[in-house]
Scaffold this active site. Structure first.
Site, mmCIF file in Angstrom:
data_model
loop_
_atom_site.group_PDB
_atom_site.id
_atom_site.type_symbol
_atom_site.label_atom_id
_atom_site.label_comp_id
_atom_site.label_asym_id
_atom_site.label_seq_id
_atom_site.Cartn_x
_atom_site.Cartn_y
_atom_site.Cartn_z
ATOM 1 N N GLY A 13 -2.645 24.181 -12.594
ATOM 2 C CA GLY A 13 -3.383 25.444 -12.557
ATOM 3 C C GLY A 13 -2.804 26.354 -11.491
ATOM 4 N N ALA A 15 -3.459 26.845 -8.353
ATOM 5 C CA ALA A 15 -3.187 26.314 -7.010
ATOM 6 C C ALA A 15 -1.918 25.467 -7.010
ATOM 7 C CB ALA A 15 -4.391 25.496 -6.520
ATOM 8 N N LYS A 34 -2.622 16.471 -16.505
ATOM 9 C CA LYS A 34 -3.375 15.571 -17.386
ATOM 10 C C LYS A 34 -3.207 15.892 -18.867
ATOM 11 C CE LYS A 34 -8.259 14.753 -17.101
ATOM 12 N NZ LYS A 34 -9.414 14.679 -16.225
ATOM 13 N N GLY A 47 -12.951 37.114 -15.497
ATOM 14 C CA GLY A 47 -13.150 38.390 -14.792
ATOM 15 C C GLY A 47 -11.951 38.853 -14.013
ATOM 16 N N GLU A 113 -17.844 43.275 -9.276
ATOM 17 C CA GLU A 113 -18.662 42.131 -9.690
ATOM 18 C C GLU A 113 -19.741 41.886 -8.641
ATOM 19 O OE1 GLU A 113 -16.004 38.837 -10.553
ATOM 20 O OE2 GLU A 113 -15.318 39.803 -12.391
ATOM 21 N N HIS A 228 -23.171 29.607 -12.955
ATOM 22 C CA HIS A 228 -22.944 30.990 -13.388
ATOM 23 C C HIS A 228 -24.186 31.457 -14.123
ATOM 24 C CE1 HIS A 228 -21.209 34.563 -15.090
ATOM 25 N NE2 HIS A 228 -20.129 34.373 -14.355
ATOM 26 N N ARG A 268 -24.320 35.426 -7.309
ATOM 27 C CA ARG A 268 -24.620 34.525 -8.440
ATOM 28 C C ARG A 268 -25.797 33.595 -8.205
ATOM 29 N NH1 ARG A 268 -18.509 32.985 -10.300
ATOM 30 N NH2 ARG A 268 -18.224 34.989 -11.294
ATOM 31 N N HIS A 327 -20.703 25.858 -12.938
ATOM 32 C CA HIS A 327 -19.495 26.681 -13.098
ATOM 33 C C HIS A 327 -18.415 26.395 -12.071
ATOM 34 C CE1 HIS A 327 -17.258 30.183 -14.340
ATOM 35 N NE2 HIS A 327 -17.329 30.716 -13.136
ATOM 36 N N ARG A 362 -19.795 30.615 -3.595
ATOM 37 C CA ARG A 362 -18.540 31.358 -3.752
ATOM 38 C C ARG A 362 -18.792 32.782 -4.220
ATOM 39 N NH1 ARG A 362 -14.733 31.922 -8.612
ATOM 40 N NH2 ARG A 362 -16.606 31.369 -9.748
ATOM 41 N N SER A 367 -11.923 32.587 -6.400
ATOM 42 C CA SER A 367 -11.312 31.257 -6.519
ATOM 43 C C SER A 367 -9.879 31.301 -7.029
ATOM 44 C CB SER A 367 -12.159 30.325 -7.363
ATOM 45 O OG SER A 367 -12.498 30.932 -8.545
HETATM 46 C C1 LIG Z 1 -14.920 30.027 -17.939
HETATM 47 C C2 LIG Z 1 -14.465 30.225 -16.522
HETATM 48 C C3 LIG Z 1 -14.188 31.504 -16.069
HETATM 49 C C4 LIG Z 1 -13.744 31.700 -14.754
HETATM 50 N N1 LIG Z 1 -13.447 32.961 -14.336
HETATM 51 C C5 LIG Z 1 -12.956 33.146 -13.089
HETATM 52 C C6 LIG Z 1 -12.547 34.429 -12.642
HETATM 53 O O1 LIG Z 1 -12.611 35.403 -13.377
HETATM 54 N N2 LIG Z 1 -12.070 34.555 -11.383
HETATM 55 C C7 LIG Z 1 -11.969 33.503 -10.525
HETATM 56 O O2 LIG Z 1 -11.530 33.682 -9.389
HETATM 57 N N3 LIG Z 1 -12.339 32.259 -10.933
HETATM 58 C C8 LIG Z 1 -12.815 32.065 -12.175
HETATM 59 N N4 LIG Z 1 -13.173 30.805 -12.576
HETATM 60 C C9 LIG Z 1 -12.900 29.677 -11.674
HETATM 61 C C10 LIG Z 1 -11.403 29.426 -11.642
HETATM 62 O O3 LIG Z 1 -10.881 29.551 -12.943
HETATM 63 C C11 LIG Z 1 -11.052 28.031 -11.114
HETATM 64 O O4 LIG Z 1 -11.767 27.759 -9.963
HETATM 65 C C12 LIG Z 1 -9.565 27.973 -10.780
HETATM 66 O O5 LIG Z 1 -8.792 28.379 -11.887
HETATM 67 C C13 LIG Z 1 -9.179 26.566 -10.366
HETATM 68 O O6 LIG Z 1 -7.780 26.523 -10.259
HETATM 69 P P1 LIG Z 1 -7.098 25.172 -9.782
HETATM 70 O O7 LIG Z 1 -5.646 25.431 -9.752
HETATM 71 O O8 LIG Z 1 -7.753 24.694 -8.557
HETATM 72 O O9 LIG Z 1 -7.482 24.130 -10.921
HETATM 73 P P2 LIG Z 1 -7.349 24.181 -12.515
HETATM 74 O O10 LIG Z 1 -6.924 25.491 -13.008
HETATM 75 O O11 LIG Z 1 -8.592 23.598 -13.040
HETATM 76 O O12 LIG Z 1 -6.179 23.183 -12.780
HETATM 77 C C14 LIG Z 1 -6.372 21.796 -12.579
HETATM 78 C C15 LIG Z 1 -5.162 21.100 -13.105
HETATM 79 O O13 LIG Z 1 -5.205 19.730 -12.727
HETATM 80 C C16 LIG Z 1 -4.947 18.916 -13.862
HETATM 81 N N5 LIG Z 1 -5.612 17.643 -13.613
HETATM 82 C C17 LIG Z 1 -6.919 17.383 -13.397
HETATM 83 N N6 LIG Z 1 -7.098 16.078 -13.148
HETATM 84 C C18 LIG Z 1 -5.881 15.502 -13.203
HETATM 85 C C19 LIG Z 1 -5.410 14.182 -13.052
HETATM 86 N N7 LIG Z 1 -6.227 13.160 -12.764
HETATM 87 N N8 LIG Z 1 -4.090 13.935 -13.209
HETATM 88 C C20 LIG Z 1 -3.229 14.944 -13.513
HETATM 89 N N9 LIG Z 1 -3.623 16.213 -13.658
HETATM 90 C C21 LIG Z 1 -4.929 16.484 -13.501
HETATM 91 C C22 LIG Z 1 -5.505 19.712 -15.024
HETATM 92 O O14 LIG Z 1 -4.938 19.272 -16.234
HETATM 93 C C23 LIG Z 1 -5.058 21.108 -14.617
HETATM 94 O O15 LIG Z 1 -3.712 21.317 -14.946
HETATM 95 C C24 LIG Z 1 -13.624 30.597 -13.877
HETATM 96 C C25 LIG Z 1 -13.924 29.321 -14.335
HETATM 97 C C26 LIG Z 1 -14.346 29.124 -15.642
HETATM 98 C C27 LIG Z 1 -14.677 27.750 -16.120
#
Ligand SMILES: Cc1cc2nc3c(=O)[nH]c(=O)nc-3n(C[C@H](O)[C@H](O)[C@H](O)COP(=O)(O)OP(=O)(O)OC[C@H]3O[C@@H](n4cnc5c(N)ncnc54)[C@H](O)[C@@H]3O)c2cc1C
Length: 522
Positions: A13, A15, A34, A47, A113, A228, A268, A327, A362, A367
């Site tokens: 993702g 990060a 994964k 958003g 927002e 949410h 929120r 959420h 948050r 995020s």
């Molecule tokens: C519907 C929705 C709308 C949102 N809208 C917004 C928004 O508009 N603005 C905002 O700031 N935030 C928003 N958020 C929150 C935001 O999307 C997330 O907090 C953020 O994208 C998380 O990013 P990340 O890189 O931490 O993790 P993620 O994007 O969740 O990525 C996690 C990664 O880890 C991998 N993974 C997980 N477990 C394992 C494992 N055991 N082994 C190997 N790989 C694994 C997954 O496959 C994935 O690739 C929203 C969330 C949702 C659900």
């Protein structure tokens, strides 16, 4: 055994990929993920990204809004880093090819927002921001990352002499392998699949947090799960989100009888509680989101329009049924300002981490920003060969008087290893965890409801221990859900006050004495 890397990133993702792209080009980096590499919560984000890019806005205002949403629990240094480094990370992402929506002058089009005093949310494709960010990052990654292990679940951390040295990975065919690295970054996203009513994809099972807990890293603030306010009320699982930006553009909330009842632009937690109380009062399963006055819904929010069309709803004439859904996991693995955890060699960034930027709640659109800013800081710290510092949430957990242990809860269950789960019962156990969490530990909790859920989890954990060993991918997911759900319950039970996303019916006041992190150890 495969080759050894300088950095092993778990998660593709925002990060994880932000870190991979910033690592010194002379260093070797791999990504373990994964599912398909684009599959992530990031891809679902709607958003946008909050960042100070307009003249009327200021760092001070974004900091103040973030601190206000966090209700006294943010780490001020972490918030300062988030806000001041944010605009540069967004500019880099645009330079990497992310196409954000622009106004007629070619500047970022900004939305407002809840909880933000200015329009400061940059978006793409209307409300398809995450998909565009993920697309741009995955494209850029292809020229930088040496190896991608997709459809590979990191199940356990390898720890030698007190240092994390790699991960155990389970493949699609259930094969196991070890991948070693000088540094491991957990960027595995959130854990809201512990709830049956959630906006999170099915992969958000808290794997990173659970593996870190099993390896002895400190986790913090698990009681703060953000709900949410406006997820579509439907039979679909997960529940589709109706972005906050709809309210920013003028959509209003109405009771089941059609009356306005809350200021839609409040943070929120406040709006989710108001909706929950209203639904209880009206004995209704949802309230309404009235977006009928919005101009050009179909073109401005094309992805939402198509979701609604599939449900038989025309947002220009029908009110949309909505209800709160789990959420965002505000807590996570405690880190310093560079993403270092309490376990040497282990780093965490994004939703899996607790940097201290969100505190008790948050602020919307902070995020994606957190993932970009702190993912990138992890890489810069590794480039500079830095170890953990006494900063951010990591410093806070050392200072706090709120130190809890999960072993007090797991009377018959070992936190340090995978439990023995009967394969035929995996989906029932998963469902039972999710349902008890939704019924007993959602927007409004009490000592009684939390104890009910704790007892049920303990029964589920104890039941499983009597069955045969099961270390399949699905088995790990259920074990991780159990551990993360227990972390929420134990933390929520001990916080005898209401603050931000944690609301106790039996302790409705905020207690200034409890303005401290909740540190959780195995
Ligand atoms: C519907 C929705 C709308 C949102 N809208 C917004 C928004 O508009 N603005 C905002 O700031 N935030 C928003 N958020 C929150 C935001 O999307 C997330 O907090 C953020 O994208 C998380 O990013 P990340 O890189 O931490 O993790 P993620 O994007 O969740 O990525 C996690 C990664 O880890 C991998 N993974 C997980 N477990 C394992 C494992 N055991 N082994 C190997 N790989 C694994 C997954 O496959 C994935 O690739 C929203 C969330 C949702 C659900």
């Amino acid at each position: 055994m495969t080759s050894h890397f300088d950095l092993l990133v778990v998660g593709s993702g925002v990060a994880g990929l932000s870190a991979a792209l910033e690592l010194n080009p002379s260093m070797r980096v791999c990504v373990v993920t994964k599912a398909n590499v684009t599959t992530s919560t990031t891809q679902w984000a709607q958003g946008g990204v909050a960042a100070v890019v307009s003249g009327e806005d200021s760092f001070a205002d974004h900091i103040a809004d973030t601190l206000a949403a966090g209700v006294g629990l943010c780490n001020a240094d972490a918030v300062n880093v988030l806000v001041t480094e944010g605009p540069q990370r967004v500019a880099e992402l645009a330079a990497r090819g992310a196409q954000f929506d622009l106004d007629s002058k070619g500047k970022f089009e900004l939305a407002r927002e809840g909880g933000h005093r200015w329009p400061r949310v940059i978006h793409a494709g209307g409300s398809a921001t995450g998909a565009e960010i993920e697309r741009a990052l995955v494209m850029a990654m292809q020229h930088r990352v040496e190896e991608v292990f997709d459809f590979s679940m990191a199940s356990e951390l390898l720890v030698e002499n007190g240092r994390c040295v790699g991960v155990v990975v389970i493949g699609k065919d259930q094969s196991r392998r070890e991948i070693t690295a000088n540094n491991v970054l957990l960027a595995t996203g959130g854990a809201c699949q512990i709830y049956s009513v959630t906006t999170n994809p099915t992969l958000a099972t808290g794997d990173g947090m659970a593996a870190a807990l099993r390896a002895g890293a400190v986790v913090a603030d698990c009681e703060f799960v953000q709900f949410h306010p406006t997820a579509l009320y439907s039979q679909r699982e997960p529940r589709p989100l109706m972005t906050e930006a709809l309210r920013g553009h003028g959509a209003v909330l109405r009771t089941i009888n059609g009356d306005r009842f809350v200021d839609e632009m409040l943070p929120r937690d406040v709006v989710s509680r108001a909706i929950t109380a209203q639904m209880q009062n009206d004995q209704s399963a949802h309230c309404w989101l009235d977006a009928t006055t919005l101009n050009d819904f179909e073109h401005r929010f094309p992805n939402l329009f198509s979701i609604l069309q599939n449900e038989g709803i025309s947002p220009d004439k029908d009110w949309i049924p909505v209800a709160p859904a789990a959420h965002y996991f505000c807590g996570g693995i405690a880190t310093d300002l560079n993403g270092a955890t309490s376990l040497p060699g282990l780093w965490a960034a994004g939703e899996v981490a607790c940097t201290g930027v969100h505190g008790a709640n948050r602020l919307a659109s902070n995020s994606l920003l957190e993932g970009m800013v702190f993912g990138s800081r992890v890489a810069h710290a590794i480039n500079a060969n830095l170890s953990a510092t006494e900063t951010g949430a990591l410093a806070d957990v050392h200072k706090t008087s709120r130190k809890l242990s999960l072993s007090d809860f797991w009377s018959n269950h070992s936190t340090s290893s995978i439990s023995k789960i009967d394969p035929s019962r995996l989906s029932d156990v998963r469902r039972a965890i999710q349902e008890t969490m939704t019924q007993n530990a959602a927007v409004i909790r009490s000592a009684e409801s939390l104890q009910t859920a704790l007892d049920q989890l303990n029964d589920l954990a104890t039941d499983q221990d009597s069955a045969g060993a099961n270390d399949s991918l699905a088995g790990y997911e259920v074990e991780n859900l159990l551990l993360c759900a227990a972390a929420v319950l134990v933390s929520a039970h001990s916080r005898t006050e209401s603050r931000g996303a944690h609301w106790r019916a039996d302790w409705p006041e905020t207690n200034p004495q409890m303005a401290e992190r909740t540190a959780l150890l195995p």
